[in-house]
Every structure is written in C-alpha cells, then in structure tokens.
Design a protein around this motif. Structure first.
Motif, mmCIF file in Angstrom:
data_model
loop_
_atom_site.group_PDB
_atom_site.id
_atom_site.type_symbol
_atom_site.label_atom_id
_atom_site.label_comp_id
_atom_site.label_asym_id
_atom_site.label_seq_id
_atom_site.Cartn_x
_atom_site.Cartn_y
_atom_site.Cartn_z
ATOM 1 N N TYR A 63 0.850 -1.199 0.000
ATOM 2 C CA TYR A 63 0.000 0.000 0.000
ATOM 3 C C TYR A 63 0.885 1.249 0.000
ATOM 4 O O TYR A 63 0.696 2.175 -0.798
ATOM 5 N N GLN A 64 1.856 1.300 0.917
ATOM 6 C CA GLN A 64 2.715 2.474 1.045
ATOM 7 C C GLN A 64 3.589 2.677 -0.197
ATOM 8 O O GLN A 64 3.799 3.803 -0.634
ATOM 9 N N GLU A 121 -12.618 -0.324 10.704
ATOM 10 C CA GLU A 121 -13.651 0.713 10.702
ATOM 11 C C GLU A 121 -13.468 1.502 9.406
ATOM 12 O O GLU A 121 -12.348 1.854 9.049
ATOM 13 N N ALA A 122 -14.552 1.754 8.702
ATOM 14 C CA ALA A 122 -14.447 2.496 7.442
ATOM 15 C C ALA A 122 -15.630 3.453 7.299
ATOM 16 O O ALA A 122 -16.746 3.132 7.718
ATOM 17 N N TYR A 123 -15.370 4.614 6.692
ATOM 18 C CA TYR A 123 -16.380 5.654 6.550
ATOM 19 C C TYR A 123 -15.883 6.694 5.555
ATOM 20 O O TYR A 123 -14.707 6.724 5.200
ATOM 21 N N GLU A 138 -11.952 6.447 4.477
ATOM 22 C CA GLU A 138 -10.898 6.161 5.439
ATOM 23 C C GLU A 138 -11.148 4.779 6.009
ATOM 24 O O GLU A 138 -12.266 4.466 6.415
ATOM 25 N N ILE A 139 -10.109 3.967 6.015
ATOM 26 C CA ILE A 139 -10.174 2.614 6.554
ATOM 27 C C ILE A 139 -9.161 2.549 7.685
ATOM 28 O O ILE A 139 -7.959 2.713 7.468
ATOM 29 N N VAL A 140 -9.648 2.327 8.897
ATOM 30 C CA VAL A 140 -8.797 2.300 10.075
ATOM 31 C C VAL A 140 -8.634 0.849 10.504
ATOM 32 O O VAL A 140 -9.626 0.145 10.724
ATOM 33 N N LEU A 141 -7.381 0.416 10.604
ATOM 34 C CA LEU A 141 -7.086 -0.927 11.098
ATOM 35 C C LEU A 141 -6.873 -0.805 12.600
ATOM 36 O O LEU A 141 -5.820 -0.367 13.061
ATOM 37 N N VAL A 147 -2.259 3.092 11.515
ATOM 38 C CA VAL A 147 -2.501 2.464 10.218
ATOM 39 C C VAL A 147 -3.882 2.873 9.734
ATOM 40 O O VAL A 147 -4.902 2.380 10.200
ATOM 41 N N ILE A 148 -3.844 3.825 8.811
ATOM 42 C CA ILE A 148 -5.053 4.386 8.238
ATOM 43 C C ILE A 148 -4.866 4.387 6.727
ATOM 44 O O ILE A 148 -3.880 4.914 6.219
ATOM 45 N N LEU A 149 -5.797 3.771 6.036
ATOM 46 C CA LEU A 149 -5.733 3.665 4.582
ATOM 47 C C LEU A 149 -6.796 4.576 3.976
ATOM 48 O O LEU A 149 -7.826 4.823 4.602
ATOM 49 N N HIS A 150 -6.542 5.032 2.761
ATOM 50 C CA HIS A 150 -7.509 5.878 2.061
ATOM 51 C C HIS A 150 -7.699 5.400 0.634
ATOM 52 O O HIS A 150 -6.759 4.909 0.016
#
Length: 183
Positions: A63-64, A121-123, A138-141, A147-150
């Motif tokens: 991802y990074q 958690e995603a929103y 935003e997807i929070v692991l 660790v937060i994905l977008h």
C-alpha cells in the motif's frame, strides 16, 4: 556483552514511517517534504512490492509503496517547465499515477481480505476538496497503531459494505491535518 539484534527491512520501513509521521505532526516537515522523504526512503530500500500478501507487513508495504510512488509523481507533474516543454512525459507520468493508485487499491483489498475484515472501521471523510468530498474513504485498522488507509475506489466501498465494516457517514479524518492539507 550486549547482543545485537539485526533490524529487518520491515523494521527499517516502519521505523522510518513512524519517524516521518512524528516529524510531520510536530511541524518539522511539510506534507510535500513528507511525501518526498517517504518516496526517497522506499526507493533506497530497493524492495519491490510483494506478489503474495501473507502478512500485515507485506500488505502495508505494498500500500505504502504504490501510494508513495503515485503521490511523488503527482508532485512531479506540477512542474510548470515540465508541462510546457514535455507534455508527452507528463502524460506518461499521469498514466503511471493511475496505474500506481490502481495497484494501491488492489493492495487494500488484498490486505483487508488477509485480515478477514476484522477490527476494521471504514467511513467517508469530510474533505475540503470538492473532488474528494463524498468520495474519500478512510479505513482504520484498529489492531495497529497509525494504520489508516484511504481510497476513492467504489468497488472497495461495496466490499466494505458487504463485509459489514462500512459506516455510511461522513467523519473527520483521524489524520485530518494531513488529508486536508494541499501539497
């Protein structure tokens, strides 16, 4: 005699990532500098993305990697001289950006599936950008620090909904001062 523990490539990667986040949060570096330093570090690692995602570390690295390459190239195509003198190169870079964001999204799905969508958690993120407003997810692991994905990928949103981890609301990003800062 002290025992020396050899750092793995992943240790180096996560240590550098944490150090850059800390420097950015303190205001020691700008978002542009964060993107550049992260990209330069990843290229110095000389570690290509993994074909198989069988660990959290490999998924986050992929991802990074793709995100850093896409963002760095986005910075490159803002160069007025490059735009004026080499529009063909700009088009090539724009294509690279699209490919890298697509691979980043593929990495998101592969990582979420590896994690079996647990403690996620995603929103939607409240965005100052008209382009990203009501699109940026935003997807929070929750099992991992920082660790937060977008993504803006609708297919990922649909999969998150099917897995029951998407909250169809708009929230302030957990890293709002980064997400809503132009670079």
């Amino acid at each position: 005699m002290a025992v020396q523990i050899r750092k793995t490539t992943f240790d180096e990667f996560f240590d550098n990532r944490d150090a850059l986040i800390y420097k950015y949060q303190k205001g020691d570096i700008s978002k542009k500098e964060f993107i550049e330093e992260h990209y330069y570090f990843i290229t110095r690692l000389n570690l290509k993305p993994f074909q198989k995602i069988d660990s959290f570390e490999k998924g986050i690295y992929n991802y990074q990697y793709y995100n850093a390459v896409a963002k760095y190239n986005t910075l490159r195509i803002r160069d007025k001289k490059l735009i004026e003198k080499h529009p063909d190169i700009v088009r090539e870079i724009e294509n690279k950006i699209k490919v890298n964001y697509s691979k980043k999204d593929e990495s998101v799905i592969r990582l979420l599936r590896f994690l079996d969508y647990e403690n996620i958690e995603a929103y939607y993120v409240k965005s100052k950008s008209d382009y990203l407003d009501n699109k940026l997810i935003e997807i929070v692991l929750l099992d991992y620090d920082n660790v937060i994905l977008h993504t803006i990928n609708r297919g990922i949103v649909e999969e998150l909904k099917r897995e029951g981890v998407f909250d169809d609301v708009r929230k302030r990003s957990k890293i709002d001062n980064y997400v809503n800062k132009k670079y």
